[in-house]
Design a protein around this motif. Structure first.
Motif, PDB file in Angstrom:
ATOM      1  N   ILE A 180       0.857  -1.193   0.000  1.00 17.07           N
ATOM      2  CA  ILE A 180       0.000   0.000   0.000  1.00 17.07           C
ATOM      3  C   ILE A 180       0.886   1.234   0.000  1.00 17.07           C
ATOM      4  O   ILE A 180       1.850   1.316   0.768  1.00 17.07           O
ATOM      5  CB  ILE A 180      -0.922  -0.002   1.235  1.00 17.07           C
ATOM      6  CG1 ILE A 180      -1.887  -1.186   1.166  1.00 17.07           C
ATOM      7  CG2 ILE A 180      -1.671   1.320   1.364  1.00 17.07           C
ATOM      8  CD1 ILE A 180      -2.710  -1.393   2.428  1.00 17.07           C
ATOM      9  N   LEU A 181       0.562   2.196  -0.866  1.00 15.52           N
ATOM     10  CA  LEU A 181       1.266   3.472  -0.883  1.00 15.52           C
ATOM     11  C   LEU A 181       0.661   4.338   0.213  1.00 15.52           C
ATOM     12  O   LEU A 181      -0.525   4.667   0.169  1.00 15.52           O
ATOM     13  CB  LEU A 181       1.127   4.163  -2.241  1.00 15.52           C
ATOM     14  CG  LEU A 181       1.788   5.542  -2.341  1.00 15.52           C
ATOM     15  CD1 LEU A 181       3.304   5.430  -2.151  1.00 15.52           C
ATOM     16  CD2 LEU A 181       1.459   6.190  -3.671  1.00 15.52           C
ATOM     17  N   CYS A 182       1.478   4.673   1.208  1.00 14.44           N
ATOM     18  CA  CYS A 182       1.023   5.472   2.345  1.00 14.44           C
ATOM     19  C   CYS A 182       1.503   6.907   2.187  1.00 14.44           C
ATOM     20  O   CYS A 182       2.680   7.138   1.908  1.00 14.44           O
ATOM     21  CB  CYS A 182       1.566   4.893   3.645  1.00 14.44           C
ATOM     22  SG  CYS A 182       1.052   3.189   3.947  1.00 14.44           S
ATOM     23  N   THR A 183       0.572   7.834   2.354  1.00 12.15           N
ATOM     24  CA  THR A 183       0.928   9.250   2.297  1.00 12.15           C
ATOM     25  C   THR A 183       0.488   9.916   3.588  1.00 12.15           C
ATOM     26  O   THR A 183      -0.543   9.572   4.150  1.00 12.15           O
ATOM     27  CB  THR A 183       0.257   9.978   1.107  1.00 12.15           C
ATOM     28  OG1 THR A 183      -1.148  10.081   1.349  1.00 12.15           O
ATOM     29  CG2 THR A 183       0.507   9.272  -0.195  1.00 12.15           C
ATOM     30  N   ALA A 184       1.300  10.849   4.040  1.00  8.53           N
ATOM     31  CA  ALA A 184       0.948  11.668   5.201  1.00  8.53           C
ATOM     32  C   ALA A 184       1.356  13.089   4.845  1.00  8.53           C
ATOM     33  O   ALA A 184       2.532  13.441   4.894  1.00  8.53           O
ATOM     34  CB  ALA A 184       1.666  11.186   6.453  1.00  8.53           C
ATOM     35  N   ILE A 185       0.395  13.873   4.446  1.00 10.49           N
ATOM     36  CA  ILE A 185       0.666  15.221   3.969  1.00 10.49           C
ATOM     37  C   ILE A 185       0.406  16.212   5.098  1.00 10.49           C
ATOM     38  O   ILE A 185      -0.675  16.215   5.685  1.00 10.49           O
ATOM     39  CB  ILE A 185      -0.204  15.555   2.748  1.00 10.49           C
ATOM     40  CG1 ILE A 185       0.105  14.561   1.634  1.00 10.49           C
ATOM     41  CG2 ILE A 185       0.015  16.991   2.297  1.00 10.49           C
ATOM     42  CD1 ILE A 185      -0.887  14.561   0.518  1.00 10.49           C
ATOM     43  N   GLU A 186       1.403  17.010   5.387  1.00  9.27           N
ATOM     44  CA  GLU A 186       1.274  18.040   6.404  1.00  9.27           C
ATOM     45  C   GLU A 186       1.317  19.395   5.712  1.00  9.27           C
ATOM     46  O   GLU A 186       2.270  19.712   5.034  1.00  9.27           O
ATOM     47  CB  GLU A 186       2.400  17.927   7.422  1.00  9.27           C
ATOM     48  CG  GLU A 186       2.349  16.627   8.198  1.00  9.27           C
ATOM     49  CD  GLU A 186       3.379  16.571   9.297  1.00  9.27           C
ATOM     50  OE1 GLU A 186       3.853  17.639   9.727  1.00  9.27           O
ATOM     51  OE2 GLU A 186       3.706  15.456   9.710  1.00  9.27           O
ATOM     52  N   GLY A 187       0.257  20.146   5.872  1.00  6.17           N
ATOM     53  CA  GLY A 187       0.197  21.464   5.268  1.00  6.17           C
ATOM     54  C   GLY A 187      -0.558  21.438   3.952  1.00  6.17           C
ATOM     55  O   GLY A 187      -1.233  20.461   3.611  1.00  6.17           O
ATOM     56  N   ASP A 188      -0.430  22.513   3.242  1.00  3.82           N
ATOM     57  CA  ASP A 188      -1.125  22.657   1.971  1.00  3.82           C
ATOM     58  C   ASP A 188      -0.416  21.859   0.885  1.00  3.82           C
ATOM     59  O   ASP A 188       0.799  21.711   0.904  1.00  3.82           O
ATOM     60  CB  ASP A 188      -1.202  24.125   1.572  1.00  3.82           C
ATOM     61  CG  ASP A 188      -2.012  24.942   2.566  1.00  3.82           C
ATOM     62  OD1 ASP A 188      -1.593  26.073   2.840  1.00  3.82           O
ATOM     63  OD2 ASP A 188      -3.039  24.451   3.058  1.00  3.82           O
ATOM     64  N   ILE A 189      -1.186  21.362  -0.045  1.00  3.36           N
ATOM     65  CA  ILE A 189      -0.629  20.571  -1.137  1.00  3.36           C
ATOM     66  C   ILE A 189      -0.229  21.508  -2.270  1.00  3.36           C
ATOM     67  O   ILE A 189      -1.079  22.108  -2.922  1.00  3.36           O
ATOM     68  CB  ILE A 189      -1.621  19.498  -1.610  1.00  3.36           C
ATOM     69  CG1 ILE A 189      -1.935  18.553  -0.451  1.00  3.36           C
ATOM     70  CG2 ILE A 189      -1.054  18.729  -2.802  1.00  3.36           C
ATOM     71  CD1 ILE A 189      -2.972  17.513  -0.766  1.00  3.36           C
ATOM     72  N   SER A 190       1.063  21.619  -2.472  1.00  4.63           N
ATOM     73  CA  SER A 190       1.617  22.484  -3.520  1.00  4.63           C
ATOM     74  C   SER A 190       1.725  21.704  -4.817  1.00  4.63           C
ATOM     75  O   SER A 190       1.520  20.482  -4.857  1.00  4.63           O
ATOM     76  CB  SER A 190       3.004  22.967  -3.099  1.00  4.63           C
ATOM     77  OG  SER A 190       3.891  21.859  -3.060  1.00  4.63           O
ATOM     78  N   ASP A 191       2.116  22.391  -5.868  1.00  3.90           N
ATOM     79  CA  ASP A 191       2.352  21.721  -7.145  1.00  3.90           C
ATOM     80  C   ASP A 191       3.446  20.656  -7.005  1.00  3.90           C
ATOM     81  O   ASP A 191       3.322  19.563  -7.551  1.00  3.90           O
ATOM     82  CB  ASP A 191       2.765  22.734  -8.220  1.00  3.90           C
ATOM     83  CG  ASP A 191       1.640  23.689  -8.593  1.00  3.90           C
ATOM     84  OD1 ASP A 191       0.562  23.634  -7.969  1.00  3.90           O
ATOM     85  OD2 ASP A 191       1.858  24.506  -9.504  1.00  3.90           O
ATOM     86  N   ASP A 192       4.519  20.971  -6.265  1.00  2.00           N
ATOM     87  CA  ASP A 192       5.614  20.014  -6.093  1.00  2.00           C
ATOM     88  C   ASP A 192       5.160  18.774  -5.318  1.00  2.00           C
ATOM     89  O   ASP A 192       5.544  17.653  -5.655  1.00  2.00           O
ATOM     90  CB  ASP A 192       6.803  20.664  -5.378  1.00  2.00           C
ATOM     91  CG  ASP A 192       7.542  21.651  -6.271  1.00  2.00           C
ATOM     92  OD1 ASP A 192       7.399  21.567  -7.514  1.00  2.00           O
ATOM     93  OD2 ASP A 192       8.267  22.505  -5.726  1.00  2.00           O
ATOM     94  N   THR A 193       4.344  18.982  -4.282  1.00  6.48           N
ATOM     95  CA  THR A 193       3.813  17.849  -3.521  1.00  6.48           C
ATOM     96  C   THR A 193       2.926  17.001  -4.416  1.00  6.48           C
ATOM     97  O   THR A 193       2.997  15.767  -4.395  1.00  6.48           O
ATOM     98  CB  THR A 193       3.037  18.338  -2.284  1.00  6.48           C
ATOM     99  OG1 THR A 193       3.917  19.112  -1.468  1.00  6.48           O
ATOM    100  CG2 THR A 193       2.480  17.188  -1.480  1.00  6.48           C
ATOM    101  N   ALA A 194       2.089  17.651  -5.220  1.00 11.26           N
ATOM    102  CA  ALA A 194       1.211  16.936  -6.148  1.00 11.26           C
ATOM    103  C   ALA A 194       2.037  16.115  -7.137  1.00 11.26           C
ATOM    104  O   ALA A 194       1.686  14.971  -7.448  1.00 11.26           O
ATOM    105  CB  ALA A 194       0.308  17.921  -6.891  1.00 11.26           C
ATOM    106  N   ARG A 195       3.147  16.666  -7.609  1.00 12.12           N
ATOM    107  CA  ARG A 195       4.016  15.937  -8.536  1.00 12.12           C
ATOM    108  C   ARG A 195       4.644  14.718  -7.859  1.00 12.12           C
ATOM    109  O   ARG A 195       4.756  13.650  -8.462  1.00 12.12           O
ATOM    110  CB  ARG A 195       5.107  16.844  -9.096  1.00 12.12           C
ATOM    111  CG  ARG A 195       4.629  17.762 -10.173  1.00 12.12           C
ATOM    112  CD  ARG A 195       5.769  18.560 -10.835  1.00 12.12           C
ATOM    113  NE  ARG A 195       5.192  19.607 -11.640  1.00 12.12           N
ATOM    114  CZ  ARG A 195       4.944  20.853 -11.210  1.00 12.12           C
ATOM    115  NH1 ARG A 195       5.275  21.209  -9.983  1.00 12.12           N
ATOM    116  NH2 ARG A 195       4.390  21.738 -12.011  1.00 12.12           N
ATOM    117  N   ALA A 196       5.076  14.865  -6.610  1.00 11.14           N
ATOM    118  CA  ALA A 196       5.696  13.755  -5.880  1.00 11.14           C
ATOM    119  C   ALA A 196       4.693  12.622  -5.683  1.00 11.14           C
ATOM    120  O   ALA A 196       5.019  11.440  -5.888  1.00 11.14           O
ATOM    121  CB  ALA A 196       6.236  14.242  -4.538  1.00 11.14           C
TER     122      ALA A 196
END
Length: 141
Positions: free
Chosen positions: A20-36
């Motif tokens: 399973i691909l696990c993500t834990a995003i802290e803060g706003d989702i930027s373009d760079d985060t979206a790309r990652a």
């Protein structure tokens, strides 16, 4: 003054032992985060494995319009099997649902996206989805 979470946003991405691909995003989702996030999903999809995403949304901020556009464009052609988010605020649920619908529309595929209160509930649901996919693929093979 801008929200400092935008500059400090980070995305933890890892594949766990269950695949399973696990993500834990802290803060706003930027373009760079979206790309990652998109790149990690693309790698899983191209590997031929089930693309199951478990997202810890407890500390997720907003998803900018440009980040939604990046995800819609970069996820075109990526095959998803199921996405489970847990701990999402009402606002994050709404925007995540809209983002998922736009990706589904552009990719011409449908996949379940569900929201849960806890990680345990979300993980149990994803594992059920994975087992159902495996059973379907065995019958079709």
């Amino acid at each position: 003054m801008s929200d400092p979470r935008i500059d400090d946003a980070s995305a933890a991405l890892r594949e766990d032992a269950e695949g399973i691909l696990c993500t834990a995003i802290e803060g706003d989702i930027s373009d760079d985060t979206a790309r990652a996030i998109s790149a990690a999903c693309r790698r899983m999809s191209e590997s031929g494995r089930a693309v199951l995403v478990l997202s810890d949304a407890r500390r997720t901020g907003t998803i900018s319009a440009s980040a939604r556009k990046v995800m819609a464009e970069e996820l075109r052609g990526v095959r998803f099997d199921a996405i489970a988010l847990f701990g999402a605020s009402f606002a994050v649920r709404v925007v995540s649902t809209l983002a998922a619908k736009s990706v589904q529309l552009l990719s011409r595929q449908s996949y379940p996206v569900e929201f849960f209160e806890t990680e345990g509930e979300a993980r149990a649901w994803l594992l059920t989805q994975r087992d159902a996919l495996r059973a379907t693929r065995r019958r079709g093979a």
